[in-house]
Design a protein around this motif. Structure first.
Motif, PDB file in Angstrom:
ATOM      1  N   TYR A 100       5.285  86.687  27.964  1.00  0.00           N
ATOM      2  CA  TYR A 100       5.643  87.243  29.253  1.00  0.00           C
ATOM      3  C   TYR A 100       6.827  86.454  29.698  1.00  0.00           C
ATOM      4  O   TYR A 100       7.087  86.734  30.977  1.00  0.00           O
ATOM      5  CB  TYR A 100       4.590  87.162  30.055  1.00  0.00           C
ATOM      6  CG  TYR A 100       3.444  88.435  29.624  1.00  0.00           C
ATOM      7  CD1 TYR A 100       3.760  89.651  29.459  1.00  0.00           C
ATOM      8  CD2 TYR A 100       2.376  88.019  29.730  1.00  0.00           C
ATOM      9  CE1 TYR A 100       2.866  90.728  28.804  1.00  0.00           C
ATOM     10  CE2 TYR A 100       1.042  88.906  29.393  1.00  0.00           C
ATOM     11  CZ  TYR A 100       1.517  90.222  29.085  1.00  0.00           C
ATOM     12  OH  TYR A 100       0.676  91.016  28.592  1.00  0.00           O
ATOM     13  N   LYS A 129       2.562  88.093  34.323  1.00  0.00           N
ATOM     14  CA  LYS A 129       1.334  88.710  33.793  1.00  0.00           C
ATOM     15  C   LYS A 129       0.610  87.682  33.004  1.00  0.00           C
ATOM     16  O   LYS A 129      -0.400  88.161  32.536  1.00  0.00           O
ATOM     17  CB  LYS A 129       1.843  89.688  33.084  1.00  0.00           C
ATOM     18  CG  LYS A 129       2.455  91.074  33.719  1.00  0.00           C
ATOM     19  CD  LYS A 129       2.935  91.945  32.521  1.00  0.00           C
ATOM     20  CE  LYS A 129       3.657  93.040  33.197  1.00  0.00           C
ATOM     21  NZ  LYS A 129       4.130  93.858  32.334  1.00  0.00           N
ATOM     22  N   ASN A 153      -5.658  87.948  28.341  1.00  0.00           N
ATOM     23  CA  ASN A 153      -5.858  89.430  28.096  1.00  0.00           C
ATOM     24  C   ASN A 153      -6.409  89.574  26.511  1.00  0.00           C
ATOM     25  O   ASN A 153      -5.830  89.472  25.705  1.00  0.00           O
ATOM     26  CB  ASN A 153      -4.633  90.158  28.149  1.00  0.00           C
ATOM     27  CG  ASN A 153      -4.844  91.883  27.962  1.00  0.00           C
ATOM     28  OD1 ASN A 153      -5.807  92.303  27.502  1.00  0.00           O
ATOM     29  ND2 ASN A 153      -4.001  92.432  28.522  1.00  0.00           N
ATOM     30  N   ALA A 199      -7.305  91.797  24.902  1.00  0.00           N
ATOM     31  CA  ALA A 199      -6.556  93.016  24.114  1.00  0.00           C
ATOM     32  C   ALA A 199      -5.397  92.757  23.237  1.00  0.00           C
ATOM     33  O   ALA A 199      -5.107  93.293  22.477  1.00  0.00           O
ATOM     34  CB  ALA A 199      -6.365  94.382  25.014  1.00  0.00           C
ATOM     35  N   ILE A 200      -4.717  91.641  23.975  1.00  0.00           N
ATOM     36  CA  ILE A 200      -3.462  91.021  23.210  1.00  0.00           C
ATOM     37  C   ILE A 200      -3.667  89.871  22.556  1.00  0.00           C
ATOM     38  O   ILE A 200      -3.698  88.815  23.101  1.00  0.00           O
ATOM     39  CB  ILE A 200      -2.218  91.190  24.288  1.00  0.00           C
ATOM     40  CG1 ILE A 200      -2.168  92.524  24.832  1.00  0.00           C
ATOM     41  CG2 ILE A 200      -0.938  90.877  23.480  1.00  0.00           C
ATOM     42  CD1 ILE A 200      -1.182  92.532  26.038  1.00  0.00           C
ATOM     43  N   VAL A 252       3.694  92.610  11.511  1.00  0.00           N
ATOM     44  CA  VAL A 252       3.405  93.896  11.672  1.00  0.00           C
ATOM     45  C   VAL A 252       4.607  94.627  10.856  1.00  0.00           C
ATOM     46  O   VAL A 252       5.817  94.528  11.265  1.00  0.00           O
ATOM     47  CB  VAL A 252       3.522  94.310  13.189  1.00  0.00           C
ATOM     48  CG1 VAL A 252       3.702  95.860  13.437  1.00  0.00           C
ATOM     49  CG2 VAL A 252       2.690  93.719  14.109  1.00  0.00           C
ATOM     50  N   ASP A 289       4.684  99.619  28.497  1.00  0.00           N
ATOM     51  CA  ASP A 289       5.610  98.635  28.271  1.00  0.00           C
ATOM     52  C   ASP A 289       5.806  98.367  26.682  1.00  0.00           C
ATOM     53  O   ASP A 289       4.631  98.632  26.039  1.00  0.00           O
ATOM     54  CB  ASP A 289       5.474  97.276  29.314  1.00  0.00           C
ATOM     55  CG  ASP A 289       5.631  97.816  30.742  1.00  0.00           C
ATOM     56  OD1 ASP A 289       6.843  98.521  30.936  1.00  0.00           O
ATOM     57  OD2 ASP A 289       5.100  96.904  31.428  1.00  0.00           O
ATOM     58  N   ALA A 290       6.746  97.587  26.469  1.00  0.00           N
ATOM     59  CA  ALA A 290       6.877  97.426  25.003  1.00  0.00           C
ATOM     60  C   ALA A 290       5.806  96.145  24.848  1.00  0.00           C
ATOM     61  O   ALA A 290       5.168  95.570  25.569  1.00  0.00           O
ATOM     62  CB  ALA A 290       8.252  96.591  24.831  1.00  0.00           C
ATOM     63  N   LEU A 291       5.259  96.281  23.541  1.00  0.00           N
ATOM     64  CA  LEU A 291       4.055  95.338  23.080  1.00  0.00           C
ATOM     65  C   LEU A 291       4.842  94.215  22.661  1.00  0.00           C
ATOM     66  O   LEU A 291       5.987  94.260  22.196  1.00  0.00           O
ATOM     67  CB  LEU A 291       3.330  96.011  21.952  1.00  0.00           C
ATOM     68  CG  LEU A 291       2.529  97.447  22.327  1.00  0.00           C
ATOM     69  CD1 LEU A 291       2.014  98.388  21.323  1.00  0.00           C
ATOM     70  CD2 LEU A 291       1.315  97.229  23.480  1.00  0.00           C
ATOM     71  N   HIS A 349       4.916  92.763  19.858  1.00  0.00           N
ATOM     72  CA  HIS A 349       5.573  92.634  18.589  1.00  0.00           C
ATOM     73  C   HIS A 349       6.788  93.625  18.550  1.00  0.00           C
ATOM     74  O   HIS A 349       7.560  93.775  17.714  1.00  0.00           O
ATOM     75  CB  HIS A 349       4.713  93.260  17.416  1.00  0.00           C
ATOM     76  CG  HIS A 349       4.336  94.854  17.510  1.00  0.00           C
ATOM     77  ND1 HIS A 349       3.224  95.365  18.370  1.00  0.00           N
ATOM     78  CD2 HIS A 349       4.908  96.073  17.025  1.00  0.00           C
ATOM     79  CE1 HIS A 349       3.324  96.572  18.168  1.00  0.00           C
ATOM     80  NE2 HIS A 349       4.159  97.058  17.595  1.00  0.00           N
ATOM     81  N   VAL A 352       0.082  95.820  29.598  1.00  0.00           N
ATOM     82  CA  VAL A 352      -0.314  96.829  28.474  1.00  0.00           C
ATOM     83  C   VAL A 352      -1.818  96.203  27.996  1.00  0.00           C
ATOM     84  O   VAL A 352      -2.015  95.192  27.724  1.00  0.00           O
ATOM     85  CB  VAL A 352       0.680  96.235  27.196  1.00  0.00           C
ATOM     86  CG1 VAL A 352       0.403  97.114  25.924  1.00  0.00           C
ATOM     87  CG2 VAL A 352       2.015  96.683  27.531  1.00  0.00           C
ATOM     88  N   GLY A 353      -2.227  97.509  27.623  1.00  0.00           N
ATOM     89  CA  GLY A 353      -3.696  97.138  27.409  1.00  0.00           C
ATOM     90  C   GLY A 353      -3.959  96.969  25.811  1.00  0.00           C
ATOM     91  O   GLY A 353      -2.813  97.073  24.863  1.00  0.00           O
ATOM     92  N   SER A 354      -5.058  97.666  25.260  1.00  0.00           N
ATOM     93  CA  SER A 354      -5.154  97.364  24.002  1.00  0.00           C
ATOM     94  C   SER A 354      -4.483  98.410  23.170  1.00  0.00           C
ATOM     95  O   SER A 354      -4.558  99.741  23.319  1.00  0.00           O
ATOM     96  CB  SER A 354      -6.498  97.430  23.398  1.00  0.00           C
ATOM     97  OG  SER A 354      -7.087  98.592  23.367  1.00  0.00           O
TER      98      SER A 354
END
Lengths: 451, 224
Positions: free
Chosen positions: A39, A48, A107, A109-110, A116, A410-412, A414, B56-58
């Motif tokens: 971030y 974030k 987080n 989830a990330i 990738v 938003d952009a992930l 990767h 951003v979530g999963s």
């Protein structure tokens, strides 16, 4: 829940969060220590790492709070180091690894992902671009054409060019992008019960600038307007409805009465100034809306805080010097000074007759030349806008707006490299939104899938 | 009792068709489809859970989807089934399904009257109901138009709507509907399921409607 208990919980939560809330210095320290972390690409995002939605802390932010050995502005780095080996979000990856390898320590989830390796799928990209930019479903015939062509990318871009010239894109999709910036309110707009301004001008100006390869910086620069036929018009524009003071409707204003040499695009329309400033001597709401919508920094979420020394001075006696207020107002008040010579809603009979809402008045308040934007002094709103539209946050915000419009997110992590390339290309593309979108559909974020 | 049996008869084939279009079909094979390459279905094959202006979530790389929102969804039905955009779906005969009644749940927002300045980021549980309802409107309307048009039918033209379709006729109709809704040829597994309905003794018009509804409401038509 008992109301008193709810109030108590809210109060305690606010108090707890407030201990570390809104420290621009803490974010800066984190990004200095871990500059490549997920971030740290922009002012907006850096919050974030520690906050879910400011001022609420995420698990990593909570860990920092627990390990703070002093004021957050000076002690946060030590706290970060002390929990490097911990796994705050419990996702099996240490905080340090998350910070160094594009994860997110607060987080679960990330997580840092292995390389990738997506492939670009033109069929997927075509389906998406037809839906997003044309408002259409992909047809079987076009899918067959794509399957048969030797140059799928050329077909994609040809289709996109047609979409971006379509009525759907110009009249509908772009208008929906403007909603949050303009925030129309039918009751007080054109033909409303109490007309304070005509927001149709705002929609026309926005869609005009955002289409046909025009320079998006005009969002904060345009000294022209666009009439109902879609034609660019210069000079002051007369009101569409006669003033009305008595009776069932009140018509205070209309048209675009501000002199062109004081205009700065979307943030000086009569609607923007009337709706956000209203009657405030210091138009904080106006400034914060401009900061949020055109630079992507929402002060209410603790974003873009860049305190100016000796601020807030509390120039309008609103008691904003107390510490809990000063956290934000040390940035917000200097941000607002440049707006203070632009009137909001003017309700005296003479002002209604002369259509003076949203006009420039050098004598309105004395603070105009004392402002700051992103830590740099600005002597007027024109300087404010000039500095804003040529900044990285402006480019990032435009690119983010278009990315979100397409992907609803938003952009992930990767995808960050592709996203950065998008906004950094804007000067070379003369700030054309069309060119930006052409770049977007080429990304694997847009058309990538697993092989 | 009779009505319940009739409802059951209608529901069971719909489930069969839905499972064909949702479960047996490989996801997003794109150009690799003909080679049989398929992306394994995973629980993370979804739109990321996140606020459009927030974190951003999963979402695993390459597995997130894009919601086909109201206008493109509408266009798919209007163009695919050759319907009149202005009249194909009116709730109570008065309000547009797309632009008014179900707008929010189909991914749009009304800033002027409703004061909604942002669209929903992800579909809600009501989205599924709205999609069902609008697709059923569209399919029913096309079916009635084609019934009246008889030999000049536009979409439901591969078997008489009053008879019993053969397996081959079902295949032709299904293939056409896949082209119209999903812009691709059907998979063999999908055709097999549809053809298996030919010996269930179902009325032709009911089968036609079920096929249209099932393919039109498949996840592939809503999430890109």
């Amino acid at each position: 829940m008992d109301v008193r208990l709810l109030l108590l919980v809210s109060f305690l939560s606010f108090g707890a969060a407030n201990e570390v809330f809104g420290s621009a210095a803490a974010g800066a320290q984190l990004c200095k220590k871990y500059p490549t972390s997920t971030y740290c690409d922009s002012e907006v995002n850096s919050c974030k790492t520690c906050h879910s939605t400011s001022p609420a802390l995420n698990l990593y932010g909570e860990d920092i709070r627990v390990h703070l050995g002093g004021p957050v502005d000076t002690a946060s780095e030590a706290a970060m180091v002390s929990i490097e080996a911990a796994d705050s979000d419990g996702d099996g990856v240490t905080n340090l690894d998350e910070l160094l390898k594009k994860g997110a320590p607060g987080n679960a989830a990330i997580k840092p992902s292995a390389a990738v390796d997506l492939v670009y799928d033109p069929f997927l990209a075509l389906k998406r671009l037809k839906a997003i930019y044309c408002g259409q479903s992909l047809t079987y015939d076009l899918a067959q054409k794509l399957a048969a062509t030797a140059d799928p990318k050329a077909l994609l871009h040809a289709e996109l060019t047609a979409c971006l010239a379509s009525a759907y894109w110009k009249d509908e999709a772009l208008a929906r992008l403007a909603d949050k910036k303009i925030q129309p309110l039918a009751a007080v707009g054109y033909n409303g019960n109490v007309v304070i301004a005509d927001f149709r001008w705002d929609y026309r100006l926005f869609t005009y600038i955002m289409s046909n390869d025009r320079d998006a910086r005009d969002l904060l620069a345009a000294q022209y307007h666009v009439d109902e036929s879609g034609k660019r018009v210069e000079g002051r524009q007369g009101r569409g409805q006669l003033p009305q003071i008595f009776g069932s409707r009140i018509v205070i204003a209309g048209g675009q009465p501000l002199v062109p040499e004081r205009r700065a695009g979307m943030i000086t329309t009569q609607w923007f100034l009337s709706f956000y400033t209203m009657f405030a001597p210091l138009p904080r709401n106006t400034a914060s809306q401009a900061y949020r919508e055109y630079l992507g920094m929402d002060i209410a979420k603790g974003e873009g805080l860049q305190p100016i020394p000796n601020e807030p001075r509390d120039v309008d006696a609103r008691n904003v010097k107390q510490p809990a207020c000063a956290v934000c107002h040390s940035t917000l008040d200097p941000l607002s000074y440049a707006f203070s010579t632009y009137s909001g809603i003017e309700t005296s009979v003479l002002n209604i007759l002369e259509n003076n809402s949203g006009t420039y008045n050098a004598g309105r308040e004395p603070w105009e030349a004392q402002g700051y934007l992103m830590s740099k002094p600005v002597k007027s709103l024109l300087e404010w806008a000039d500095q804003a539209r040529n900044s990285d946050p402006f480019k990032q915000n435009i690119a983010r707006m278009m990315f979100r419009q397409a992907m609803s997110r938003d952009a992930l992590p990767h995808e960050q490299e592709e996203f950065d390339a998008m906004w950094k290309s804007m000067p070379a593309d003369m700030y054309s939104i069309n060119k930006l979108v052409h770049r977007l559909i080429d990304t694997k974020a847009f058309g990538g899938r697993r092989p | 009792m009779k009505a319940r049996r009739r409802a059951l008869l209608l529901i069971l084939p719909v489930f069969a068709l839905l499972s064909a279009s949702c479960n047996q079909r490989p996801k997003w094979t794109g150009f690799g489809r003909s080679s049989g390459a398929a992306v394994p279905e995973t629980s993370s094959n979804s739109i990321p859970v996140a606020s459009e202006t927030g974190d951003v979530g999963s979402s695993e790389p390459g597995l997130d989807l894009v919601w086909k929102r109201y206008r493109a969804f509408e266009d798919g039905l209007v163009t695919g089934l050759a319907l009149n955009k202005a009249t194909f779906c009116q709730e109570l005969g008065k309000q547009s399904c797309i632009d008014k009644v179900h707008l929010t749940f189909l991914g749009g927002n009304d800033p002027f009257e409703a004061g909604l300045y942002e669209r929903a980021q992800t579909p809600t549980s009501i989205t599924a109901v709205a999609v069902d309802r609008v697709v059923l409107y569209a399919c029913s309307q096309r079916l009635e138009m084609d019934r009246v048009a008889a030999s000049a039918a536009v979409v439901f033209k591969y078997f008489p709507l009053s008879g019993t379709p053969t397996s081959d006729q079902l295949k032709l109709q299904a293939t056409d509907l896949y082209h119209r809704f999903l812009a691709r040829d059907p998979e063999a597994a999908e055709i097999t399921v549809i053809q298996s309905l030919s010996n269930k003794g179902l009325a032709a018009d009911k089968l036609a409607l079920m096929m249209c509804y099932s393919i039109g409401t498949s996840a592939e038509n809503i999430l890109l």
